[in-house]
Design a protein around this motif. Structure first.
Motif, mmCIF file in Angstrom:
data_model
loop_
_atom_site.group_PDB
_atom_site.id
_atom_site.type_symbol
_atom_site.label_atom_id
_atom_site.label_comp_id
_atom_site.label_asym_id
_atom_site.label_seq_id
_atom_site.Cartn_x
_atom_site.Cartn_y
_atom_site.Cartn_z
ATOM 1 N N SER C 40 0.831 -1.203 0.000
ATOM 2 C CA SER C 40 0.000 0.000 0.000
ATOM 3 C C SER C 40 0.867 1.255 0.000
ATOM 4 O O SER C 40 1.912 1.315 0.639
ATOM 5 N N MET C 41 0.395 2.273 -0.722
ATOM 6 C CA MET C 41 1.118 3.544 -0.770
ATOM 7 C C MET C 41 0.699 4.459 0.371
ATOM 8 O O MET C 41 1.296 5.511 0.568
ATOM 9 N N GLY C 42 -0.353 4.095 1.099
ATOM 10 C CA GLY C 42 -0.768 4.952 2.220
ATOM 11 C C GLY C 42 -2.207 4.720 2.660
ATOM 12 O O GLY C 42 -2.482 4.325 3.769
ATOM 13 N N VAL C 43 -3.135 4.977 1.733
ATOM 14 C CA VAL C 43 -4.557 4.783 2.045
ATOM 15 C C VAL C 43 -5.143 3.859 0.983
ATOM 16 O O VAL C 43 -4.949 4.072 -0.209
ATOM 17 N N SER C 44 -5.831 2.822 1.431
ATOM 18 C CA SER C 44 -6.378 1.843 0.492
ATOM 19 C C SER C 44 -7.855 1.619 0.740
ATOM 20 O O SER C 44 -8.320 1.725 1.872
ATOM 21 N N SER C 45 -8.557 1.277 -0.324
ATOM 22 C CA SER C 45 -9.970 0.957 -0.173
ATOM 23 C C SER C 45 -10.314 -0.242 -1.042
ATOM 24 O O SER C 45 -9.863 -0.348 -2.178
ATOM 25 N N ILE C 46 -11.090 -1.146 -0.472
ATOM 26 C CA ILE C 46 -11.500 -2.355 -1.190
ATOM 27 C C ILE C 46 -13.013 -2.390 -1.280
ATOM 28 O O ILE C 46 -13.700 -2.182 -0.285
ATOM 29 N N ILE C 47 -13.504 -2.635 -2.491
ATOM 30 C CA ILE C 47 -14.936 -2.927 -2.642
ATOM 31 C C ILE C 47 -15.052 -4.253 -3.356
ATOM 32 O O ILE C 47 -14.400 -4.481 -4.382
ATOM 33 N N THR C 48 -15.854 -5.137 -2.787
ATOM 34 C CA THR C 48 -16.092 -6.422 -3.439
ATOM 35 C C THR C 48 -17.495 -6.430 -4.011
ATOM 36 O O THR C 48 -18.352 -5.653 -3.596
ATOM 37 N N PHE C 49 -17.706 -7.318 -4.983
ATOM 38 C CA PHE C 49 -19.035 -7.401 -5.599
ATOM 39 C C PHE C 49 -19.313 -8.829 -6.029
ATOM 40 O O PHE C 49 -18.393 -9.620 -6.257
ATOM 41 N N ALA C 50 -20.588 -9.161 -6.109
ATOM 42 C CA ALA C 50 -20.969 -10.510 -6.512
ATOM 43 C C ALA C 50 -22.238 -10.450 -7.338
ATOM 44 O O ALA C 50 -23.100 -9.600 -7.131
ATOM 45 N N GLY C 51 -22.311 -11.349 -8.299
ATOM 46 C CA GLY C 51 -23.466 -11.496 -9.179
ATOM 47 C C GLY C 51 -23.256 -12.806 -9.904
ATOM 48 O O GLY C 51 -22.993 -13.826 -9.275
ATOM 49 N N THR C 52 -23.297 -12.787 -11.241
ATOM 50 C CA THR C 52 -22.985 -14.019 -11.971
ATOM 51 C C THR C 52 -21.500 -14.370 -11.822
ATOM 52 O O THR C 52 -21.090 -15.494 -12.056
ATOM 53 N N ARG C 53 -20.692 -13.387 -11.465
ATOM 54 C CA ARG C 53 -19.298 -13.600 -11.109
ATOM 55 C C ARG C 53 -18.988 -12.782 -9.868
ATOM 56 O O ARG C 53 -19.775 -11.920 -9.496
ATOM 57 N N LYS C 54 -17.809 -13.036 -9.272
ATOM 58 C CA LYS C 54 -17.420 -12.275 -8.091
ATOM 59 C C LYS C 54 -16.111 -11.564 -8.346
ATOM 60 O O LYS C 54 -15.235 -12.104 -9.012
ATOM 61 N N GLY C 55 -15.966 -10.383 -7.781
ATOM 62 C CA GLY C 55 -14.730 -9.655 -8.008
ATOM 63 C C GLY C 55 -14.466 -8.607 -6.956
ATOM 64 O O GLY C 55 -15.170 -8.522 -5.942
ATOM 65 N N ARG C 56 -13.405 -7.823 -7.230
ATOM 66 C CA ARG C 56 -12.987 -6.862 -6.245
ATOM 67 C C ARG C 56 -12.228 -5.714 -6.896
ATOM 68 O O ARG C 56 -11.462 -5.928 -7.832
#
Lengths: 153, 119, 158
Positions: C40-56
């Protein structure tokens, strides 16, 4: 946050560890937080979508993580968390959250879980929910696992 | 008379930004609700002239909250303001009688021209 | 997985940061396969999602850029990464970037994706690992600091 949404996650930590032959998992301290300050080494975070939304973050020390990985691999010694070890911690988060989502589904809530991410670093500040996060210490024979539940319910 | 507006959104950022834009144009923000249920309760209590409603929110989402508000007050004026805006969601909003659906991010022009169509 | 499932996130990041804060991101045109883990360079944010496939989607930026974004968008002078409003700015940007990207994916490919709430974090020497899932990264530069995104889909990009 209604306790009926919380219990499945705590029960699942217990039952997944039992699958690896570890009994005697106890619930410890419970606290509420806006910002999660993690002082252990490793946090695995995983999302939930569907009829309820949220994120669950499991925080633990490196030592506990290695012991969990070792017990997942039938007691194989784990000296450090290499690629395979990290993958195993992700899998652990997956199993616990997947198990909990099945329990929620039994009570009529359809939910799906998303891919886990693992964050390494001591002294990390997290926000995992726009509402309060409930933090529960699970005391296990392998050390403490802090279960942070940020469900938007 | 100054128009009174209720903001329903779970992000503090959106509240701050919208309030700035609205107050600059002499609207009054009469309430800040942070989830769908709070939005419905505050609507009943405050009877605002207009509501800005997010969709993905804790407890009950913006679509459900809009439905409850419309059931309570058939004349309620609601502008949806959401980061999500696929055809399925827009279809659901239309069925509820939502007239305007704005996608985030937004600028002053987008907000003010939407309001002028409503009130 | 096809590049078309990754590219909307690059476009959306550039567009939304420009629209919300008025700054251009240089670079962030192409995406490279990510090997293992991300520092990480300092501040990080993760959003995950799901439907017919899953990802981030992972959005990572230098502290200076995070502070600049919060200060510009909210019109206040924040100086601390741990400030809730700074962290909330980064997570809301990620929320809007992801919302826009998956809206276009849902409309084009009927993927029925839904977002989990954003996760945002900051600290010293953070490393982020995404086990068992192939991902693509893209780097960008602004006057106020670097930004990078990483997009992962289960089922991979092979």
């Amino acid at each position: 946050m209604d306790v009926k949404y919380i219990l499945p996650f705590l029960e699942s930590v217990k039952s997944v560890l039992e699958q690896f032959g570890l009994s005697d998992v106890k619930r410890g301290e419970i606290s509420k937080r806006d910002i999660m300050h993690v002082k252990t080494d490793i946090t695995a975070v995983i999302g939930i979508v569907g009829q309820i939304r949220g994120n669950i973050a499991y925080s633990m020390s490196k030592d506990t993580a290695q012991k969990i990985v070792s017990s997942m691999m039938m007691g194989m010694p784990v000296e450090e968390l290499d690629q395979m070890g990290r993958s195993a911690i992700g899998e652990f988060a997956n199993m616990v959250t997947g198990n909990a989502s099945a329990l929620l589904e039994n009570s009529g809530l359809k939910v799906d879980i998303t891919p886990p991410s693992i964050v390494f670093g001591q002294d990390v500040y997290f926000i995992i929910s726009s509402v309060q996060t409930l933090s529960i210490d699970m005391e296990t024979p392998l050390g403490k696992i802090e279960v942070n539940i940020g469900l938007e319910i | 008379m100054i128009k009174r507006i209720l903001i329903v959104d779970d992000s503090p950022i959106i509240h701050t930004l919208l309030r700035k834009t609205l107050e600059k144009h002499d609207f009054e923000v009469c309430g800040d609700a942070h989830n769908g249920r709070e939005g419905v309760e505050m609507y009943k209590e405050l009877k605002p002239d207009l509501v800005f409603m997010d969709i993905t929110m804790p407890i009950i989402d913006g679509l459900e909250a809009s439905k409850l508000i419309k059931e309570y007050d058939g004349q309620a004026k609601i502008i949806m303001l959401s980061a999500m805006g696929d055809d399925d969601i827009i279809g659901q909003a239309e069925e509820l009688g939502i007239d305007i659906f704005l996608k985030k991010p937004f600028d002053e022009y987008k907000i003010i021209s939407a309001i002028s169509k409503m009130i | 997985m096809d590049k078309k499932f990754y590219q909307p996130f690059c476009r959306s990041t550039k567009d939304i940061i420009k629209e919300m804060a008025g700054i251009e991101i240089e670079g962030m045109e192409s995406m490279e396969e990510e090997e293992g883990e991300i520092s990480s360079m300092g501040v990080s944010s993760i959003i995950t999602f799901a439907g017919t496939r899953k990802g981030r989607l992972l959005v990572d930026m230098e502290l200076g850029l995070a502070l600049y974004l919060a200060n510009t968008i909210l019109g206040e002078a924040y100086t601390d990464a741990m400030d809730r409003m700074v962290l909330s700015t980064v997570s809301e940007i990620n929320n809007i970037v992801s919302g826009n990207a998956i809206t276009s994916l849902n409309n084009s490919y009927s993927m029925d994706l839904r977002l989990a709430p954003p996760v945002v974090f900051t600290g010293q020497d953070m490393v982020i690992s995404i086990p068992k899932i192939n991902s693509l990264s893209s780097q960008g530069y602004t006057e106020y600091g670097k930004i990078s995104i990483n997009v992962a889909w289960e089922g991979g990009n092979k």
